[in-house]
Design an enzyme around this catalytic site. Structure first.
Site, PDB file in Angstrom:
ATOM      1  N   SER A  12       0.871  -1.172   0.000  1.00 57.38           N
ATOM      2  CA  SER A  12       0.000   0.000   0.000  1.00 57.38           C
ATOM      3  C   SER A  12       0.905   1.218   0.000  1.00 57.38           C
ATOM      4  CB  SER A  12      -0.934   0.005   1.216  1.00 57.38           C
ATOM      5  OG  SER A  12      -0.193  -0.129   2.420  1.00 57.38           O
ATOM      6  N   GLU A  14       1.395   5.580   0.647  1.00 56.05           N
ATOM      7  CA  GLU A  14       0.895   6.797   1.286  1.00 56.05           C
ATOM      8  C   GLU A  14       1.374   8.024   0.521  1.00 56.05           C
ATOM      9  OE1 GLU A  14       0.613   7.010   5.588  1.00 56.05           O
ATOM     10  OE2 GLU A  14       1.806   8.848   5.517  1.00 56.05           O
ATOM     11  N   THR A  45      -2.536  11.727   3.480  1.00 53.13           N
ATOM     12  CA  THR A  45      -2.338  12.256   4.823  1.00 53.13           C
ATOM     13  C   THR A  45      -3.125  13.543   5.065  1.00 53.13           C
ATOM     14  OG1 THR A  45      -0.387  13.533   4.207  1.00 53.13           O
ATOM     15  CG2 THR A  45      -0.021  11.275   4.913  1.00 53.13           C
ATOM     16  N   TYR A  46      -3.069  13.963   6.304  1.00 51.68           N
ATOM     17  CA  TYR A  46      -3.902  15.048   6.819  1.00 51.68           C
ATOM     18  C   TYR A  46      -3.018  15.890   7.709  1.00 51.68           C
ATOM     19  CZ  TYR A  46      -8.507  16.473   8.852  1.00 51.68           C
ATOM     20  OH  TYR A  46      -9.646  17.115   9.245  1.00 51.68           O
ATOM     21  N   HIS A  74      -6.891   9.898   5.638  1.00 50.18           N
ATOM     22  CA  HIS A  74      -6.473  10.134   7.017  1.00 50.18           C
ATOM     23  C   HIS A  74      -7.458  11.102   7.668  1.00 50.18           C
ATOM     24  CE1 HIS A  74      -2.009   8.822   6.999  1.00 50.18           C
ATOM     25  NE2 HIS A  74      -2.663   8.194   6.037  1.00 50.18           N
ATOM     26  N   ARG A 104      -4.921  10.153  16.290  1.00 41.82           N
ATOM     27  CA  ARG A 104      -5.119  11.228  17.258  1.00 41.82           C
ATOM     28  C   ARG A 104      -4.703  12.554  16.645  1.00 41.82           C
ATOM     29  NH1 ARG A 104      -1.022  12.500  21.979  1.00 41.82           N
ATOM     30  NH2 ARG A 104      -0.110  13.541  20.156  1.00 41.82           N
ATOM     31  N   ASP A 106      -1.249  15.388  15.701  1.00 42.07           N
ATOM     32  CA  ASP A 106      -0.166  16.082  16.401  1.00 42.07           C
ATOM     33  C   ASP A 106      -0.557  17.510  16.729  1.00 42.07           C
ATOM     34  OD1 ASP A 106       1.653  13.901  16.258  1.00 42.07           O
ATOM     35  OD2 ASP A 106       1.984  14.359  14.135  1.00 42.07           O
ATOM     36  N   TYR A 145       3.445   2.144  17.074  1.00 38.58           N
ATOM     37  CA  TYR A 145       4.781   2.721  17.272  1.00 38.58           C
ATOM     38  C   TYR A 145       5.752   1.665  17.799  1.00 38.58           C
ATOM     39  CZ  TYR A 145       2.108   6.928  16.611  1.00 38.58           C
ATOM     40  OH  TYR A 145       1.275   7.878  16.066  1.00 38.58           O
ATOM     41  N   GLN A 176       4.700   3.422  12.486  1.00 37.84           N
ATOM     42  CA  GLN A 176       5.645   4.495  12.234  1.00 37.84           C
ATOM     43  C   GLN A 176       6.860   3.873  11.533  1.00 37.84           C
ATOM     44  OE1 GLN A 176       6.915   7.646  11.819  1.00 37.84           O
ATOM     45  NE2 GLN A 176       6.215   8.269  13.837  1.00 37.84           N
ATOM     46  N   PHE A 216      14.162  14.198  11.689  1.00 41.78           N
ATOM     47  CA  PHE A 216      12.793  13.705  11.858  1.00 41.78           C
ATOM     48  C   PHE A 216      12.747  12.589  12.902  1.00 41.78           C
ATOM     49  CE2 PHE A 216       9.535  10.587  10.441  1.00 41.78           C
ATOM     50  CZ  PHE A 216       8.405  11.351  10.682  1.00 41.78           C
ATOM     51  N   HIS A 266       3.655  -1.117   3.837  1.00 44.49           N
ATOM     52  CA  HIS A 266       3.064   0.197   3.592  1.00 44.49           C
ATOM     53  C   HIS A 266       4.202   1.184   3.334  1.00 44.49           C
ATOM     54  CE1 HIS A 266      -0.034   3.308   3.839  1.00 44.49           C
ATOM     55  NE2 HIS A 266       0.749   4.008   4.641  1.00 44.49           N
ATOM     56  N   ARG A 272       6.941  10.545  -4.298  1.00 39.86           N
ATOM     57  CA  ARG A 272       7.954  10.219  -5.319  1.00 39.86           C
ATOM     58  C   ARG A 272       7.858   8.723  -5.605  1.00 39.86           C
ATOM     59  NH1 ARG A 272      11.401  13.742  -2.130  1.00 39.86           N
ATOM     60  NH2 ARG A 272      12.327  11.896  -1.184  1.00 39.86           N
TER      61      ARG A 272
END
Length: 291
Positions: A12, A14, A45-46, A74, A104, A106, A145, A176, A216, A266, A272
Site C-alpha cells: 500500500s 501513502e 495524509t492530513y 487520514h 489522534r 499532532d 509505534y 511508524q 525527523f 506500507h 515520489r
C-alpha cells in the site's frame, strides 16, 4: 544463498495532498506510475490541525473518481468538534470512501507544544474509531509505534492504547517508520502477547535525505542505526548514489521482513514514485502480475 523472489507480497502507498499546481502534477505522475502495481489501497495524509483537510478530501475523492485504486483518507482528532469530524466522515462515505486511517493527530506547530484534546472533539484515537464506526461500517486503520510513541508513559501503556483502538473497531495497525528490522519483529511479538491479533503492517520509508531523516527521527523517537549513517556517509552532494543506496537499504529491509513472515508493506512515498517502484520490483510486486 539467495532467497527466491516473493510471490505473495502486498503493498500500500501513502501520499500527501499537494499544496501547489506543480506539486499536484508530481503527485499524479507518482500515482500513475505506481497504480499498475495494484496496491491494496493508497492513503492520503492530513496536516496537523486539519490544515490540509480540504486538499486531503479533494485528493482522495479524485483518486476514487479517476482511478481504480482504493483510497483511504487520514482523519485526526485535532482542531475540530465531533460534529465537524462526523460531517467529514459522512461526506467520505457518500463519496464512496470506505477506508479511514484514524489518528489522534499532532499539536499544531507554533500554537501548541503538546497535544490537547479539542473542546467538544474526539479526545483520542480510540474515541475517533468508535465515532467512525457509529457513523458507518468503515474499514479503519490506526497507527502503531514499534519504538513507543514519544508522549506515551511507557511501552506497556502504548500497547494498551493500541489495543483499545483495535477493540474499538480498527482492523489494521500501520507502524511508524523504523530502520532496525528487529525493532519491528520484537514489537509484533509483544503486541501478539498483549492479545492484538489484527495485521500489523510495517511502515517503510525509503531514505533519500539522510540528514533530514536524522532530524525527523529525533522528533519521533525512531532510532537510526550507525550502519545506516555509515552507508550514507560522504553522499551529501551525490543524489544519484544516495538514491541507489536508499533503494538497496529499503529493499533489504523488506526482504528480511518477508523472510520473517511479513507479507504486507506500507510505503511512505513522499509523493515520489521511483524508489518505491524499484523496491516493489525487488519484492516481486510488478505490473500485470496476478494477485
Amino acid at each position: 544463498m539467495s532467497s527466491p523472489l516473493p510471490k505473495d507480497a502486498n503493498v500500500s502507498f501513502e501520499f500527501f495532498p499537494p499544496k501547489t499546481e506543480k506539486m499536484e502534477e508530481s503527485l499524479w505522475a507518482c500515482i500513475e506510475r505506481l497504480a499498475p502495481l495494484k496496491p491494496q489501497y493508497v492513503s492520503v495524509t492530513y496536516g496537523a490541525g486539519g490544515s490540509t483537510r480540504e486538499r486531503t478530501h479533494a485528493t482522495v475523492t479524485r483518486i476514487r473518481r479517476e482511478t481504480n485504486l482504493e483510497p483511504a483518507a487520514h482523519l485526526t482528532c485535532v482542531g475540530a468538534t465531533r460534529d465537524e469530524i462526523d460531517a467529514i466522515a459522512r461526506q467520505y462515505w457518500a463519496d464512496g470512501i470506505r477506508h479511514i486511517v484514524a489518528l489522534r493527530g499532532d499539536p499544531v506547530d507554533g500554537i501548541e507544544t503538546a497535544y490537547v484534546p479539542h473542546p467538544g472533539g474526539y479526545a483520542y484515537g480510540e474515541d475517533l474509531v468508535k465515532g467512525l464506526k457509529a457513523i458507518a461500517d468503515f474499514e479503519i486503520s490506526v497507527a502503531a509505534y514499534p519504538e513507543v510513541h514519544p508522549q506515551a508513559k511507557s511501552a506497556e501503556a502504548d500497547l494498551d492504547n493500541l489495543k483499545r483502538k483495535i477493540d474499538a473497531g480498527a482492523t489494521r495497525a500501520i507502524t511508524q517508520s523504523f530502520f532496525d528490522v528487529d525493532v519491528f519483529l520484537n514489537f509484533v511479538d509483544r503486541a501478539r502477547q498483549a492479545g492484538i491479533t489484527v495485521p500489523i503492517v510495517p511502515g517503510i520509508l525509503p531514505v533519500t535525505n539522510f540528514k533530514r531523516i536524522q532530524e525527523f527521527s529525533g522528533q519521533t523517537g525512531t532510532s537510526v542505526p550507525q550502519w545506516m549513517a555509515d552507508l550514507f556517509a560522504g553522499l551529501d552532494d551525490d543524489p544519484e548514489t544516495r538514491k541507489l543506496v536508499a533503494a538497496s537499504v529499503a529493499a533489504e529491509q523488506c526482504r528480511v521482513l518477508y523472510a520473517n513472515g511479513i507479507k504486507d508493506f506500507h510505503f511512505y512515498t513522499l509523493n515520489r514514485a521511483d524508489l518505491t517502484y524499484a523496491i516493489c520490483h525487488i519484492l516481486g510486486v510488478r505490473p500485470n502480475v496476478q494477485k
